[in-house]
Each structure stands twice: as C-alpha cells, then as structure tokens.
Motif scaffolding. Structure first.
Motif, PDB file in Angstrom:
ATOM      1  N   ASP A 138       0.413  -1.072   0.137  1.00 37.90           N
ATOM      2  CA  ASP A 138       0.076  -0.506  -0.176  1.00 37.90           C
ATOM      3  C   ASP A 138       1.053   1.309  -0.138  1.00 37.90           C
ATOM      4  OD1 ASP A 138       0.629  -0.759   2.726  1.00 37.90           O
ATOM      5  OD2 ASP A 138      -1.078  -0.879   3.472  1.00 37.90           O
ATOM      6  N   HIS A 139       1.799   1.348  -1.504  1.00 39.54           N
ATOM      7  CA  HIS A 139       2.608   2.541  -1.238  1.00 39.54           C
ATOM      8  C   HIS A 139       2.235   3.011  -2.849  1.00 39.54           C
ATOM      9  CE1 HIS A 139       7.034   3.881  -2.426  1.00 39.54           C
ATOM     10  NE2 HIS A 139       6.212   5.416  -1.839  1.00 39.54           N
ATOM     11  N   VAL A 140       1.758   4.112  -3.151  1.00 44.86           N
ATOM     12  CA  VAL A 140       2.285   4.357  -4.087  1.00 44.86           C
ATOM     13  C   VAL A 140       3.504   6.045  -4.382  1.00 44.86           C
ATOM     14  CG1 VAL A 140       1.349   5.328  -6.666  1.00 44.86           C
ATOM     15  CG2 VAL A 140       0.773   3.674  -5.051  1.00 44.86           C
ATOM     16  N   HIS A 141       4.808   5.160  -5.298  1.00 45.41           N
ATOM     17  CA  HIS A 141       5.365   6.411  -5.742  1.00 45.41           C
ATOM     18  C   HIS A 141       4.658   7.421  -6.865  1.00 45.41           C
ATOM     19  CE1 HIS A 141       8.971   9.262  -4.903  1.00 45.41           C
ATOM     20  NE2 HIS A 141       9.294   8.602  -6.559  1.00 45.41           N
ATOM     21  N   LEU A 142       4.602   8.450  -6.740  1.00 42.58           N
ATOM     22  CA  LEU A 142       4.463   9.733  -7.568  1.00 42.58           C
ATOM     23  C   LEU A 142       4.497  11.006  -7.698  1.00 42.58           C
ATOM     24  CD1 LEU A 142       1.689   9.202 -10.101  1.00 42.58           C
ATOM     25  CD2 LEU A 142       0.076   9.718  -9.025  1.00 42.58           C
ATOM     26  N   PRO A 143       5.740  10.947  -8.968  1.00 42.96           N
ATOM     27  CA  PRO A 143       6.240  12.049  -8.870  1.00 42.96           C
ATOM     28  C   PRO A 143       5.837  13.264  -9.719  1.00 42.96           C
ATOM     29  CG  PRO A 143       7.324  10.203 -10.138  1.00 42.96           C
ATOM     30  CD  PRO A 143       6.048   9.619  -9.752  1.00 42.96           C
ATOM     31  N   VAL A 144       5.960  14.187  -9.153  1.00 40.05           N
ATOM     32  CA  VAL A 144       4.080  15.419  -9.491  1.00 40.05           C
ATOM     33  C   VAL A 144       5.395  16.635 -10.344  1.00 40.05           C
ATOM     34  CG1 VAL A 144       4.306  16.294  -7.054  1.00 40.05           C
ATOM     35  CG2 VAL A 144       2.796  17.072  -8.815  1.00 40.05           C
ATOM     36  N   GLN A 145       6.783  16.672  -9.622  1.00 43.32           N
ATOM     37  CA  GLN A 145       7.429  17.504 -10.062  1.00 43.32           C
ATOM     38  C   GLN A 145       7.093  19.123  -9.798  1.00 43.32           C
ATOM     39  OE1 GLN A 145      10.145  15.940 -10.333  1.00 43.32           O
ATOM     40  NE2 GLN A 145       9.093  13.752 -11.885  1.00 43.32           N
ATOM     41  N   SER A 179       2.147  23.851  -9.723  1.00 43.79           N
ATOM     42  CA  SER A 179       2.497  24.760 -10.480  1.00 43.79           C
ATOM     43  C   SER A 179       1.498  24.380 -12.081  1.00 43.79           C
ATOM     44  CB  SER A 179       2.824  25.786 -10.584  1.00 43.79           C
ATOM     45  OG  SER A 179       3.230  26.997 -11.535  1.00 43.79           O
ATOM     46  N   THR A 180       0.187  24.502 -11.980  1.00 45.78           N
ATOM     47  CA  THR A 180       0.279  23.952 -13.200  1.00 45.78           C
ATOM     48  C   THR A 180       1.112  25.057 -14.502  1.00 45.78           C
ATOM     49  OG1 THR A 180      -1.987  24.010 -12.943  1.00 45.78           O
ATOM     50  CG2 THR A 180      -2.185  24.157 -14.938  1.00 45.78           C
ATOM     51  N   ARG A 181       1.155  26.745 -14.629  1.00 43.77           N
ATOM     52  CA  ARG A 181       2.241  26.572 -15.132  1.00 43.77           C
ATOM     53  C   ARG A 181       3.297  27.060 -15.255  1.00 43.77           C
ATOM     54  NH1 ARG A 181       5.544  30.962 -15.658  1.00 43.77           N
ATOM     55  NH2 ARG A 181       6.221  31.070 -13.597  1.00 43.77           N
ATOM     56  N   ILE A 182       3.482  26.021 -14.260  1.00 48.00           N
ATOM     57  CA  ILE A 182       5.268  25.113 -14.487  1.00 48.00           C
ATOM     58  C   ILE A 182       5.055  23.708 -15.249  1.00 48.00           C
ATOM     59  CG2 ILE A 182       7.571  24.468 -12.810  1.00 48.00           C
ATOM     60  CD1 ILE A 182       7.724  27.013 -13.448  1.00 48.00           C
ATOM     61  N   THR A 227       4.294   8.818  -1.837  1.00 47.18           N
ATOM     62  CA  THR A 227       5.255  10.091  -1.817  1.00 47.18           C
ATOM     63  C   THR A 227       5.568  10.328  -3.518  1.00 47.18           C
ATOM     64  OG1 THR A 227       6.825   7.679  -2.742  1.00 47.18           O
ATOM     65  CG2 THR A 227       6.590   8.356  -0.156  1.00 47.18           C
ATOM     66  N   SER A 228       6.443  11.175  -3.578  1.00 46.97           N
ATOM     67  CA  SER A 228       6.901  12.022  -4.877  1.00 46.97           C
ATOM     68  C   SER A 228       7.770  12.530  -4.933  1.00 46.97           C
ATOM     69  CB  SER A 228       5.479  13.305  -5.171  1.00 46.97           C
ATOM     70  OG  SER A 228       5.654  13.459  -6.107  1.00 46.97           O
ATOM     71  N   ASP A 229       8.631  13.316  -6.713  1.00 45.24           N
ATOM     72  CA  ASP A 229       9.792  13.687  -6.726  1.00 45.24           C
ATOM     73  C   ASP A 229       9.202  15.542  -6.863  1.00 45.24           C
ATOM     74  OD1 ASP A 229      10.921  11.897  -6.463  1.00 45.24           O
ATOM     75  OD2 ASP A 229      11.062  11.282  -8.518  1.00 45.24           O
ATOM     76  N   ILE A 230       9.769  15.734  -6.776  1.00 44.74           N
ATOM     77  CA  ILE A 230       9.882  17.754  -7.117  1.00 44.74           C
ATOM     78  C   ILE A 230      10.621  18.055  -7.085  1.00 44.74           C
ATOM     79  CG2 ILE A 230       9.277  20.132  -5.801  1.00 44.74           C
ATOM     80  CD1 ILE A 230       7.217  17.976  -3.898  1.00 44.74           C
ATOM     81  N   ILE A 231      11.038  19.232  -8.687  1.00 39.59           N
ATOM     82  CA  ILE A 231      11.854  19.588  -8.968  1.00 39.59           C
ATOM     83  C   ILE A 231      11.850  21.590  -8.470  1.00 39.59           C
ATOM     84  CG2 ILE A 231      13.366  20.790 -10.575  1.00 39.59           C
ATOM     85  CD1 ILE A 231      12.657  17.874 -12.182  1.00 39.59           C
ATOM     86  N   VAL A 232      12.536  21.442  -8.122  1.00 38.52           N
ATOM     87  CA  VAL A 232      12.817  23.276  -7.217  1.00 38.52           C
ATOM     88  C   VAL A 232      13.274  23.952  -8.212  1.00 38.52           C
ATOM     89  CG1 VAL A 232      13.269  25.208  -5.481  1.00 38.52           C
ATOM     90  CG2 VAL A 232      12.069  22.307  -4.798  1.00 38.52           C
ATOM     91  N   GLY A 233      12.671  25.095  -8.845  1.00 39.37           N
ATOM     92  CA  GLY A 233      14.233  26.651  -9.143  1.00 39.37           C
ATOM     93  C   GLY A 233      14.106  26.548 -11.300  1.00 39.37           C
ATOM     94  N   PHE A 234      12.757  25.550 -10.983  1.00 33.82           N
ATOM     95  CA  PHE A 234      12.824  25.279 -13.099  1.00 33.82           C
ATOM     96  C   PHE A 234      12.677  26.128 -13.357  1.00 33.82           C
ATOM     97  CE2 PHE A 234      10.435  24.297 -16.701  1.00 33.82           C
ATOM     98  CZ  PHE A 234      11.196  23.331 -17.528  1.00 33.82           C
ATOM     99  N   PRO A 235      13.116  26.843 -14.816  1.00 32.96           N
ATOM    100  CA  PRO A 235      13.002  27.729 -15.326  1.00 32.96           C
ATOM    101  C   PRO A 235      11.946  29.104 -15.383  1.00 32.96           C
ATOM    102  CG  PRO A 235      15.539  26.386 -16.099  1.00 32.96           C
ATOM    103  CD  PRO A 235      14.330  25.249 -15.740  1.00 32.96           C
ATOM    104  N   GLY A 236      11.803  30.232 -14.693  1.00 34.61           N
ATOM    105  CA  GLY A 236      10.547  30.958 -14.911  1.00 34.61           C
ATOM    106  C   GLY A 236       9.868  30.581 -14.099  1.00 34.61           C
ATOM    107  N   GLU A 237      10.268  29.790 -13.148  1.00 37.65           N
ATOM    108  CA  GLU A 237       9.368  29.856 -11.866  1.00 37.65           C
ATOM    109  C   GLU A 237       9.628  30.790 -10.675  1.00 37.65           C
ATOM    110  OE1 GLU A 237       9.823  25.872  -8.283  1.00 37.65           O
ATOM    111  OE2 GLU A 237      10.717  27.569  -8.281  1.00 37.65           O
ATOM    112  N   THR A 254       3.479  24.970  -5.357  1.00 38.02           N
ATOM    113  CA  THR A 254       4.007  23.400  -4.527  1.00 38.02           C
ATOM    114  C   THR A 254       3.782  23.213  -3.133  1.00 38.02           C
ATOM    115  OG1 THR A 254       5.301  23.696  -6.915  1.00 38.02           O
ATOM    116  CG2 THR A 254       5.914  22.003  -4.565  1.00 38.02           C
ATOM    117  N   ALA A 255       4.250  24.018  -2.164  1.00 40.53           N
ATOM    118  CA  ALA A 255       4.185  24.026  -1.177  1.00 40.53           C
ATOM    119  C   ALA A 255       2.340  23.787  -0.802  1.00 40.53           C
ATOM    120  CB  ALA A 255       4.781  24.734   0.020  1.00 40.53           C
TER     121      ALA A 255
END
Length: 440
Positions: free
Chosen positions: A255-262, A265-268, A298-308, A316-317
C-alpha cells in the motif's frame, strides 16, 4: 589483467538492478567480484546522468584511479553517462577500455573477450530500441529476499528537463509471460518480495496484449510464495483508477505509490511538458485517498525550474499540504544535455534554488511528523532487513515502505527476510519505533 572486478553503482533502482545483471554476466564469464578497487583487474562504473554534473563526477572518479592503469587495471564506464557521452569518454579518459549503455549488457561476454585480447576501445552504444535487454540469464541478486524485475525500459514522455529518453531510448515493454516466468523462478528460489521496475512503470504495455499493468500487478501478487509486490516509478499521465482498485483487491500489493509530481504549479508543469495540470494530478490523489486501504504516497519535486516564481513555489508548497505525502525527494533544477530546457533562461541563482528547496523540505518535515504519529498503537507487518546490535534493535520495513525499528523479547534476533508483527510505540519524521508481537 586478473579476472577480478570491482563495480560501483550510481543512481536509481534500475541502475542497481542493471548492476546485478552485469555482475551475474561477469561471474558467468569466470570473473570474481572484489570489494576493493585496489584488488580488481577490471573497474566498472555504472553511471547515472539524471542529476547535475553527473558526467563530471564520473571523470573525477576516473581521474582518481588513472594511476592504477600502470598496475595493469582496465576501466569500464557503463550506464546512462556512457550512453550520453559516448566515445567522447575515450578522448577525455584514454585509459578507459569499455563504454557501454544499458541496452548492450547482453553483449558483455563479447566485449570481455575483446578486452582480454588487449583491445583498447570497446563500445556498446546506440542500441536503445532492443527488447533483448530484458533477457537476464545471469543475475547476481544482492538481496536474497527482495528482488527486482524490469518490465519496461525507456521513456516516451520527453519532459523538458529529463535526459532519460536520450540515454535509455523509447519505451519498450516486456511480455507479461516472461515477467511471470521470472517472478515464479524467484518465488521458487525463496524470494518473498518482488519490485517491478521501469522509468515509467505504469506506462507498461504488454506486447502480446494479454495483460494491462494492473492485471500484471494482480498476477504477480497471486504467485505462491510472494508476500509483497512493489512497483516504481509511476507517471501521473498513465496512472489509472484500476491501479488503485487492484491494490485494494490484492493483499500482497504494497500500500505505497510513488507518483512524481515535479511541481504544484500548472504553469510550471506546462513548461516542463508534463502534460497534466495540478487539478488532474490531485484527482489521482483523490482516488488513492478514497481507497479501502491506507495507501502511502510519496513523490519527486524539482525546485527552481526556469521561470519559476515565488507564486509557483507556493503552489508546490500548498500541494504538499493538500496531498500529505509521507516522503518527497526534492532536488534543485539543473540543465541536462540534449533536453529542451537547456535553451530556457535559467535566471535563478543556486542560492535562491537552495533557499526554495529548504522551504519545501521544512514544510514536508512537519507534514511527515504529523503523518507518522497516526501509526502509534497500530500493529503492522514488517520484513526484517537488518540488525542494529548497538541499540539491540531490529531494522524492518512496512508495506508502506516505512522504516520501522523494533525490539524483540526473543533471545535470538529474527532472521533477515522474515516477517514480524510489530506494535508501533513511537514516531519520528522519517522512521517508526516499535515492539515485536509474535512471529508469523
């Protein structure tokens, strides 16, 4: 060159499993693995190119050991950096003898024969469309209780920041029949936990059309002797409701799913070419929250993508709050070779990215502190993974992929790979503490 080898692995679980294939092949060819590069005749680096400056790290490591060339040692660079950099590796590190991508490991016996004949530049590249990479006759599995099976290779998504399609090639799925055959062999050999792997594991498409991804999960989960089935990593675009339904219906599916959102923000997300929105992602989360079982997310997130912007970061928070992840893997954006985002203006300084990353990590730590508290008093099943004799504790892992350290009243520590029922007594942001109840 002595027929001994040392291998160092960087990166994801797929790389770890690839190394198991490489080790098995080398041993089948008469090579013996050693744990110290100083004792090895052949030194291999299984590389990952996902993160910033991956190739520089590889060359730095090679430079550290080039003095060993005079001792008759040979070097091989394999994996994603090998596929990405190709024969340029020979130019920058002329003491390297083999450069091979992940799809060419089945050709290792021939490469080793050439190496033993004294050939200096041996390549295994540009073979990213083959499905023969799934054939693994020689696998030296490092864990005798939990084993990996790669069911899909490559990626067709072409997210703006990601190098995987350029190093692993397009998506190629393995037949469900061959997956089941390997899973049964593992069960017959005593494995009780299987983890299905893929860059986008839920994008799996059975070439024979016999089984969907959800149906394959159920089928593996019903093999006699298998007590746990995991899968990673899922992509939101191919995450379907039947995956949640099969987790509910099949007790052996963890009962665990890793689903990266990154990004929240819909714009990003649009700039990243993820091809879904925040709302679309949250709909998948709602499916899991409505499940009968308590599914850890759980998930993966990228911070500081160009234009963020600051507003995008806040999106994201607030997504962290809305989902309530049990863990995230968050990273600062870094441009990768050949990807579309390389041409985007990256105006954020490393200091700003680091500060934004810390904001998210602090927010997530508080979420995890609250989340983990809910387990106090529960009795859960854990697989024993290790012993901490200094603390007189057993190290275990729950179905939700959470570390649970526990004590036992028994005079002998439970065996690795065994299963124990444990009552949870304390919670921390990244682990749980408990007391063993009764052996299963």
């Amino acid at each position: 060159m002595s027929k001994t080898f040392y291998i160092e692995t960087f990166g994801c679980q797929m790389n770890a499993h690839d190394s198991e294939k490489v080790v098995g092949t080398l041993e089948q060819q008469g090579y013996a693995q050693v744990q110290d590069e100083a004792e090895a005749g052949l030194i291999l680096y299984n590389t990952c190119s996902i993160r910033d400056k991956a190739e520089q790290k590889v060359f730095h490591r090679l430079n550290e050991y080039k003095k060993m060339q005079g001792e008759g040692k040979r070097f091989a660079v394999i994996g994603c950096v090998a596929q990405q950099e190709g024969e340029k590796i020979f130019d920058r590190a002329p003491y390297v003898s083999i450069v091979a991508g992940s799809a060419s490991y089945r050709n290792l016996p021939g490469m080793l024969e050439r190496l033993e004949r004294g050939d200096q530049r041996i390549t295994g590249l540009d073979d990213k469309k083959t499905t023969e990479t799934f054939e693994t006759p020689f696998v030296a599995r490092t864990n005798q209780h939990r084993g990996y099976i790669t069911i899909i290779e490559g990626c067709d998504k072409f997210c703006a920041y990601c190098v995987v399609p350029y190093t692993r090639g397009n998506e190629r799925s393995r037949s469900a029949a061959s997956v089941m055959e390997e899973a049964r062999r593992m069960a017959d050999s005593g494995y009780t936990e299987i983890q299905l792997l893929g860059q986008n594991v839920n994008s799996y498409r059975d070439p024979s059309g016999a089984k969907s991804f959800a149906e394959l999960l159920h089928a593996v989960g019903t093999i006699p002797g298998i007590r746990r089935v995991r899968f990673t990593t899922s992509h939101p675009r191919d995450f379907t409701r039947d995956i949640v339904e099969v987790i509910d219906a099949t007790p052996t599916l963890c009962d665990h799913v890793h689903l990266p959102v990154q990004s929240g923000s819909t714009r990003i997300l649009a700039a990243m070419a993820r091809e879904y929105t925040r709302e679309w992602y949250l709909e998948r989360i709602a499916w899991m929250k409505a499940a009968k079982r308590d599914i850890s997310m759980t998930s993966d997130i990228i911070v500081g993508f160009p234009g963020e912007t600051d507003e995008d970061l806040e999106d994201t928070a607030t997504l962290l709050d809305a989902v309530g992840y049990d863990a995230i893997f968050a990273f600062k954006y870094s441009p990768r070779p050949n990807t579309p985002s390389v041409s985007m203006a990256d105006s954020l300084s490393d200091e700003v990215k680091a500060a934004r990353l810390q904001i998210l990590l602090d927010r997530q730590r508080e979420i995890q502190r609250i989340n983990y508290q809910r387990h106090i008093g529960q009795v859960v099943e854990v697989m024993v993974e290790g012993h901490n004799r200094q603390r007189n504790q057993v190290v275990g892992r729950t179905s939700q992929n959470k570390t649970l350290n526990f004590t036992t009243a028994q005079p002998i520590m439970p065996a690795l790979g065994s299963y124990q029922m444990v009552r949870i007594t304390q919670a921390f942001p990244n682990s749980l503490l408990g007391e063993a109840q009764a052996a299963l």
